[in-house]
Design an enzyme around this catalytic site. Sequence first.
Site, short mmCIF file in Angstrom:
data_model
loop_
_atom_site.label_atom_id
_atom_site.label_comp_id
_atom_site.label_asym_id
_atom_site.label_seq_id
_atom_site.Cartn_x
_atom_site.Cartn_y
_atom_site.Cartn_z
N HIS A 84 -5.37 -1.41 -6.59
CA HIS A 84 -6.56 -2.11 -7.08
C HIS A 84 -7.77 -1.17 -7.03
O HIS A 84 -8.55 -1.11 -7.99
CB HIS A 84 -6.83 -3.37 -6.26
CG HIS A 84 -8.05 -4.10 -6.69
ND1 HIS A 84 -9.22 -4.08 -5.96
CD2 HIS A 84 -8.31 -4.86 -7.79
CE1 HIS A 84 -10.14 -4.79 -6.58
NE2 HIS A 84 -9.61 -5.28 -7.70
N ASP A 85 -7.93 -0.45 -5.93
CA ASP A 85 -9.03 0.51 -5.83
C ASP A 85 -8.98 1.52 -6.98
O ASP A 85 -10.00 1.81 -7.61
CB ASP A 85 -8.98 1.27 -4.50
CG ASP A 85 -9.32 0.41 -3.29
OD1 ASP A 85 -9.71 -0.76 -3.47
OD2 ASP A 85 -9.19 0.92 -2.16
N GLY B 33 -10.13 -4.18 2.00
CA GLY B 33 -11.41 -4.56 2.58
C GLY B 33 -12.55 -4.18 1.66
O GLY B 33 -12.45 -3.24 0.88
#
EC number: 3.1.1.4
Length: 148
Positions: A82-83, A60
């Site tokens: 990814h973060d 999100g």
Amino acid sequence: MAAPIILFSFLLFFSVSVSALNVGVQLIHPSISLTKECSRKCESEFCSVPPFLRYGKYCGLLYSGCPGERPCDGLDSCCMKHDACVQSKNNDYLSQECSQKFINCMNNFSQKKQPTFKGNKCDADEVIDVISIVMEAALIAGKVLKKP
């Protein structure tokens, strides 16, 4: 035709302060927020709405698991990776490397038909489609801006 529109929307979105987007949002639904949060519970809300999407603990916009939190499932793990990648690139959300790795991870999750977390209300393939559109726009924007 759709790619330029998505690219324009993506660039416009990242040129506006995220807190500015929050104006009036809580009036519509009190659980919606565009402030940076961390999550300790597996969520599945707003599955097809990119700015408000909440999936697992890590998927999100401006939404991530709290430090030390394990991802809820394989898709959430892709978001966590990814973060971490974006963070390692000085929070460069247009990093070609991070975006491509993320897309590859999600495709791998989908192809293997891995299970989602207990209590999930989202269709994982729909979540992947929504996130992929945003990531494809990030790839295009990154190329235009010559990001590695």
